[in-house]
Each structure stands twice: as structure tokens, then as C-alpha cells.
Scaffold this active site. Structure first.
Site, PDB file in Angstrom:
ATOM      1  N   PRO A  91       0.789  -1.214   0.000  1.00 33.84           N
ATOM      2  CG  PRO A  91      -0.032  -1.049   2.152  1.00 33.84           C
ATOM      3  CD  PRO A  91       1.013  -1.706   1.346  1.00 33.84           C
ATOM      4  CD  GLU A  92       2.248   3.582  -4.337  1.00 33.26           C
ATOM      5  OE1 GLU A  92       2.433   4.776  -4.563  1.00 33.26           O
ATOM      6  OE2 GLU A  92       2.269   2.724  -5.238  1.00 33.26           O
ATOM      7  CE  LYS A 139       4.949   4.582   0.417  1.00 31.34           C
ATOM      8  NZ  LYS A 139       6.136   4.057  -0.280  1.00 31.34           N
ATOM      9  CG  HIS A 187       0.880 -16.467   4.824  1.00 28.38           C
ATOM     10  ND1 HIS A 187       2.211 -16.783   5.014  1.00 28.38           N
ATOM     11  CD2 HIS A 187       0.472 -17.206   3.771  1.00 28.38           C
ATOM     12  CE1 HIS A 187       2.587 -17.642   4.097  1.00 28.38           C
ATOM     13  NE2 HIS A 187       1.554 -17.921   3.328  1.00 28.38           N
ATOM     14  NE  ARG A 216       7.477 -10.293  -0.952  1.00 25.35           N
ATOM     15  CZ  ARG A 216       7.893  -9.427  -1.869  1.00 25.35           C
ATOM     16  NH1 ARG A 216       7.006  -8.697  -2.521  1.00 25.35           N
ATOM     17  NH2 ARG A 216       9.158  -9.281  -2.111  1.00 25.35           N
ATOM     18  NE  ARG A 255      10.679  -0.532  -6.109  1.00 24.08           N
ATOM     19  CZ  ARG A 255       9.820  -0.095  -5.201  1.00 24.08           C
ATOM     20  NH1 ARG A 255      10.155   0.846  -4.362  1.00 24.08           N
ATOM     21  NH2 ARG A 255       8.600  -0.591  -5.136  1.00 24.08           N
TER      22      ARG A 255
END
Length: 282
Positions: free
Chosen positions: A2-3, A59, A99, A118, A270
Site C-alpha cells: 500500500p501507498e 504509509k 500467514h 511476505r 524499481r
DNA sequence: CCTTAGACCTGGAGGC
DNA sequence: TGCCTCCAGGTCTAAG
């Protein structure tokens, strides 16, 4: 993942579900999730606390409790969702629960879950202080991209000696907080600037265009409930729709402004999309 | 002070 | 089906 717009939407979704609720029990099963204290300390400190207020900086999310501030960064894959007991117990232990690294049992019988495939996300817990913005975790974080106090002059002055590509500097959270890889591409496209421009080559007007584009794009994305490209969702399963408004990030073929070919290459480590013809390198 | 690899993690997609 | 490589919306660190 997310941004700023996505974090905004997650918080907006959580607020009515959590506000005023008391945490009865906490279980954290991934030791690295708690960045500044052992899990056991988190579990003990959070027990009995109420959710009082909700904030965002870049964030980061800040959950203001009775005696503590809980700061969360979801990094790439972190997600929050609230389930009632029945739905929680119906979760498949392998498929759905594998998770989930933190669960908060609430006083209305529901359960706040944090899932992070992750394991990049982090939580910080601090004794509450007068101003949550002064928490150590924010020491190197600049003003939020949507902060009305942020001005082009500050961005210009902060980047006088930056030889890095502009894209990297937009992603630098100490310069401006909340922009990530997708919106950086969109902002640079809207501002007609190449991601490869040396940041110190920009003048004040360039930074004003960047700031205007940033505000327009992030606000528009918020009104679309964020961007869902791969795995972003809020509240469990809702998806945003700003991906339909993207002009350049992830696009193939011709630029819709000038009809020239869009380029996809790595800039500053990136994945980056831009139009070399209408995004000028200064 | 600034910049650039590399590390941290897992799973999905595509090639063979 | 299996194996391999690459890729992913982020950030910290170590080193030059």
C-alpha cells in the site's frame, strides 16, 4: 503493497469497526513483526487497551490507545480484517490462517486479524506521548504527501544536492511521505518530467507541478478506494478501482497524450514506466 | 551527506 | 507435473 491512498482506505475501513473497542487478548505468532519490543511485551501491554483514535503519516498507521500508540507499517503485503468468531473459526488452518501473524480479540466478540504473506510488515509500540508525530519511528519521515503544510519550496530546498534520479527522490520517505512505486510513475507522467531527471536539476516550478500532481492523483485514488493491481484489498475482500485510471504505470503500447511508445525499464532499482517523448529529462 | 547493492520473505506466472 | 527464473505497491543496512 500500500501507498498513502491505500493506507488511508484501510484506516477508514477499520475506524468504525475498532473505535471504542477494548482489546481483550492479543496473540502474535511472528517474532519479527514487533519491531521495538518482544512479542510478549506487546501482548501484555495491549491487553485491556481501547482504540481511541486513528492517524496516518505516509504509509504508517497510528492506533492511539489509552496508554500506548501502536504504529503499523504494512510494507508490501500486510492486511487487516475484522471477523466475527464464527467466520474466524471457519478459516482454513493451512490456506487462510498460515500467514495471519497477529490476532486481537475485541470486546464485541470479533477478531482483528493481521495477515502478511511476505512478513515484511512491522509494528511498533510506544508509551503514549503528547504528540504522536514525535515518535522515534517518524524521526526520518518527511511531511505527508497530502499535508497542506507541505510546499514546493521545502521540496526544492531538500533536494538541492540530490544527484539521484527524480523517481528515487519521490520514493524517499524523508523527502515526502506516502508515495510508492505506482503513484511515483503517475505523478511524474502528470508533471511531464522524466523519472531519470537528476533531482537537483529541478526548479521551484517543477516541484510545484509535482506537488499539484501528487495531491490530485492521491486524492482521486482515495475517492476510488485505492489501486488494486495484485493483492491489495481493505476490510478483507474489497478492491479499489484506481487501477482503471492509471495513465502510465504498467501500461504497454502508446502514450495517450502524444502517441509515442511507452518505455518500461528499471530506474533506481524499481520497475518504471514513462513516455520519453512527453516526459522531459532536465 | 549521498548513492547503490543486497537483504529481508513468500507465492504466482511463465518458460521448458 | 515439476523445476527454474523472474517478478511484486517497501525499507533497512552496509559499504564506497
Amino acid at each position: 503493497m500500500p501507498e498513502a491512498p491505500e493506507v488511508f482506505c484501510v484506516l477508514q475501513d477499520l475506524k468504525p469497526r475498532l473505535e471504542g473497542r477494548q482489546i481483550q487478548k492479543v496473540s502474535i505468532t511472528h517474532p519479527k513483526l514487533t519491531a521495538n519490543l518482544p512479542c510478549e511485551q506487546f501482548e501484555a501491554d495491549l491487553t485491556g487497551q481501547h482504540f481511541r483514535d486513528f492517524h496516518r503519516l505516509g504509509k504508517y498507521m497510528v492506533f492511539e490507545l489509552d496508554d500506548f500508540d501502536l504504529v503499523v507499517h504494512m510494507r508490501m503485503e500486510g492486511k487487516f480484517f475484522v471477523l466475527d468468531r464464527q467466520a474466524f473459526e471457519a478459516l482454513d488452518p493451512i490456506k487462510d490462517r498460515k500467514h495471519i501473524h497477529a490476532i486481537f480479540l475485541l470486546d464485541d466478540g470479533r477478531i482483528l486479524c493481521y495477515r502478511d504473506t511476505r512478513k515484511f510488515g512491522r509494528m511498533h509500540l510506544y508509551k503514549k506521548q503528547e504528540d504522536w508525530r514525535a515518535l522515534p519511528v517518524f524521526d526520518k519521515i518527511g511531511k505527508d504527501a497530502l499535508d497542506p503544510l507541505l510546499c514546493a519550496k521545502e521540496l526544492y530546498e531538500k533536494t538541492r544536492r540530490r544527484k539521484a534520479p527524480l523517481k528515487n527522490v519521490l520514493l524517499d520517505q524523508s523527502v515526502i511521505a506516502g508515495i510508492g512505486n505506482i503513484y511515483a510513475d503517475e505523478i511524474l507522467y502528470a508533471a511531464h518530467l522524466s523519472p531519470k531527471t537528476i533531482a537537483s536539476h529541478l526548479d521551484l516550478d517543477d516541484w510545484q507541478r509535482i506537488l499539484d500532481a501528487t495531491r490530485a492523483i492521491l486524492n482521486e485514488s482515495i475517492s476510488c478506494k485505492g489501486t488494486t493491481i495484485r493483492t491489495f484489498s481493505y476490510g478483507g475482500s474489497h478492491a479499489g478501482s484506481y487501477q482503471d485510471q492509471l495513465k502510465i504505470h504498467g501500461k504497454e503500447g502508446r502514450c495517450e497524450r502524444c502517441e509515442n511508445e511507452i518505455v518500461h525499464e528499471t530506474v533506481g532499482q524499481r520497475s518504471t514506466w514513462y513516455c520519453p517523448s512527453c516526459q522531459k529529462e532536465k
